[in-house]
Design an enzyme around this catalytic site. Structure first.
Site, mmCIF file in Angstrom:
data_model
loop_
_atom_site.group_PDB
_atom_site.id
_atom_site.type_symbol
_atom_site.label_atom_id
_atom_site.label_comp_id
_atom_site.label_asym_id
_atom_site.label_seq_id
_atom_site.Cartn_x
_atom_site.Cartn_y
_atom_site.Cartn_z
ATOM 1 N N GLU A 90 -60.166 -18.229 41.512
ATOM 2 C CA GLU A 90 -59.913 -17.529 42.614
ATOM 3 C C GLU A 90 -61.011 -16.236 42.625
ATOM 4 O OE1 GLU A 90 -55.901 -15.949 42.367
ATOM 5 O OE2 GLU A 90 -54.993 -17.850 43.412
ATOM 6 N N GLU A 330 -38.012 17.775 30.880
ATOM 7 C CA GLU A 330 -37.763 18.635 31.877
ATOM 8 C C GLU A 330 -38.472 19.806 32.152
ATOM 9 O OE1 GLU A 330 -32.914 18.695 31.136
ATOM 10 O OE2 GLU A 330 -33.859 20.181 30.116
#
Length: 594
Positions: A90, A330
């Site tokens: 490909e 956080e």
């Protein structure tokens, strides 16, 4: 006779068994394997891919089949001295070189060195004419030439669907696929053949998986807008292998597979103790800190100081010269540095020195598998002595609680196996049971501490509990702690009529105790003064008696002296009178004689 016959039969069976074992021992020949050099893959395949045989890598678009095959070839050349051939049906050679460069693989350099051959075979399905004697002899000749040109030991065919896309005759297709795999085996090359995932089978044709000796399925799935990649060894002829699904990632360093089933409870333990960074907490734990290589969990509600305890541990470890890896979900690195500086913990020097590394990212940025594998890679890169994850409860947003528990279990096992001390924080909800963790790993933890708010007299204060700490005689007290500009300070326990006192109630009790202590000190001082006054009065009285005694003694001595003198004069007078009488007597007798 019967007995002899029985003995003869027994001896015959024994001889046959020995002979069979001897033949089996000679016949046993373990399957030789070619290591891939891909982190984790060699572990779950127990050594690599079957040497001299073909392995099928199948999966949907974008799951990483081609990149895995490229890394297999590059690692073969670079690490094991095995040249390779890449046959693409490909992508062109230039496209393949550019794509591989994203993994820092220089295919052009390997081609120039004669260690790698890349061949692009263009096949137009419309040009394929099916006839009864159609075969792939032309392709085989081309493959043989490529193998001979570099002395290849490894080969990749990418992808097989393009090669057989023009076939509609199932019998012919099956025969040619079988011939292709036999051809690769005849040259003794360790081959990878990639294939697209079919609708109801592993591959589009559903035949390759039966012909290949090893089949690896790659999966790229999306759940709740979060993508994850997983690998499964579907079959492996002649070898045992891991059968679970294994998360993997593809980054700038290539493939990384996490071998889940390899985690076993065989890690070594250490008696070495490292400081928590808080001297008062060291004392609470009994042995002076955490055991090296243990896992620590600190749970509690928001704003209770969990991250501060994590930062204290990080600073302490860095000051000992250890490396610390801090995963933050956080706050950013600079936000952590600024916030910790407000409580007297300066992390910036350790960031500058490289001893502290903070990896800050949102938990929903990746799936759990990606987080786990990336943590593994960061740990392998940094080789830290301490790993901090703050907080682990945020990972729930990247998966279900069960998946988070499984992921953290694997992380804990990995840290224990490496002898790394792990510190985790977890957020508990207000109103919920604080003695449980939302991620369900408390039973795996060696030291579990709970920080919570203690509301007394309208105040919200902080308290610390040591719920458990394996292998040490830890304190069972609830300690109030204070966050100030000088760091974390644990204060002594104060008990009032209604229990433990904190905040202003504790301060008031401390004031009362100080007042009582001062009063007691004043009373003691007064008593001592009174006693001193009595002592001085007694000494004065004694001195007066002594003076009176001295006076009396002097008077007596003087009287005695006068008496002595008087007695002496009396004696002297008597002696003089006696002498005077004798003289006078003698004179009187003389006068008479005349």
């Amino acid at each position: 006779m019967r007995l002899n016959h029985s003995n003869s039969a027994t001896n015959s069976r024994s001889a046959k068994q020995k002979s069979a074992r001897a033949v089996a021992d000679k016949a046993v020949e373990r399957l030789e394997k070619a290591p891939t050099g891909i982190t984790g893959l060699d572990e779950i395949t127990l050594g690599g891919l079957p040497r001299g045989r073909a392995t099928l890598i199948c999966g949907g678009a974008g799951c990483g089949k081609t990149m895995l095959a490229v890394e297999f070839l590059v690692n073969g050349v670079r690490d094991y001295g095995e040249p390779g051939v890449f046959v693409a049906f490909e992508e062109t050679k230039d496209e393949l070189v550019v794509n591989a460069a994203s993994l820092d693989f220089n295919l052009d350099k390997l081609v120039r060195q004669g260690k790698l051959a890349i061949d692009h075979v263009h096949i137009d399905p419309n040009e394929i004419a099916e006839t009864g004697d159609y075969d792939l002899e032309g392709l085989f000749i081309r493959l043989k030439y490529a193998i001979d040109s570099v002395g290849a030991k490894r080969m990749v065919l990418d992808t097989i669907e393009t090669l057989f896309s023009g076939f509609t005759n199932t019998a012919l297709l099956r025969a040619e696929i079988r011939r292709l795999f036999q051809f690769l085996k005849s040259f003794g090359v360790t081959a990878i053949v990639t294939g697209e995932r079919g609708e109801n089978a592993l591959t589009r044709f559903g035949l390759e998986e039966y012909v290949a000796d090893c089949v690896i399925l790659l999966d790229h799935r999306v759940n709740d807008q979060i993508t994850t990649r997983r690998m499964r060894i579907v079959k492996y002829r002649g070898s045992s292998h891991g059968t679970n699904e294994y998360p993997f990632i593809i980054d700038e360093q290539g493939f990384s597979v996490l071998p889940v089933t390899s985690m076993a409870l065989r890690h070594k333990v250490s008696n070495e103790v490292i400081s928590t960074g808080v001297p008062d907490l060291d004392a609470m734990l009994g042995v002076g800190g955490y055991y090296r290589g243990s896992t620590v969990l600190m749970s509690g509600t928001a704003g209770m100081g969990k991250s501060t305890f994590a930062a204290a541990l990080a600073r302490s470890a860095c000051e000992r010269g250890e490396r610390v890896l801090y995963f933050a979900f956080e706050e950013s690195a600079q936000q952590i540095v600024r916030n910790m500086r407000s409580v007297g913990i300066d992390l910036q020097p350790h960031l500058d020195s490289g001893r502290l590394r903070i990896v800050a990212q949102r938990p929903f940025l990746y799936g759990l598998e990606m987080h786990l594998v990336s943590m593994h890679k960061e740990i392998d890169r940094s080789r830290p002595g301490v790993v901090i994850v703050d907080p682990i409860s945020n990972l729930v947003s990247a998966g279900t609680p069960r998946e988070v528990t499984a992921m953290l279990t694997l992380l804990i096992d990995f840290l224990k196996g490496e002898g790394i001390t792990g510190f985790f924080t977890v957020l508990t909800e207000n109103g919920g049971r604080l003695e449980t963790s939302d991620v369900g790993i408390s039973s795996l933890i060696d030291t579990w501490m709970l920080v919570r708010d203690i509301e007394v007299s309208g105040e919200r204060n902080r308290g610390l509990y040591v719920l458990k700490s394996r292998g040490m005689n830890h304190s069972n007290q609830i300690r109030e702690f204070i966050l100030s500009g000088k760091g974390i300070k644990l204060v002594e326990v104060y008990l009032g009529p209604s229990g433990m006192l904190t905040g202003s109630a504790r301060v008031a009790l401390e004031e009362q105790e100080r007042d009582a202590s001062m009063r007691h000190a004043d009373e003691s001082e007064l008593k001592l003064a009174q006693l001193e006054h009595k002592r001085k009065a007694m000494e004065a009285h004694i001195e007066a008696l002594r003076a009176e005694f001295e006076a009396d003694s002097a008077a007596v001595k003087k009287a005695v002296s006068l008496d002595t003198k008087r007695e002496k004069r009396l004696i002297e007078n008597q002696s003089a009178m006696a002498k005077s009488r004798r003289v006078n007597g003698n004179l009187s007798q003389t006068s008479k004689g005349k």
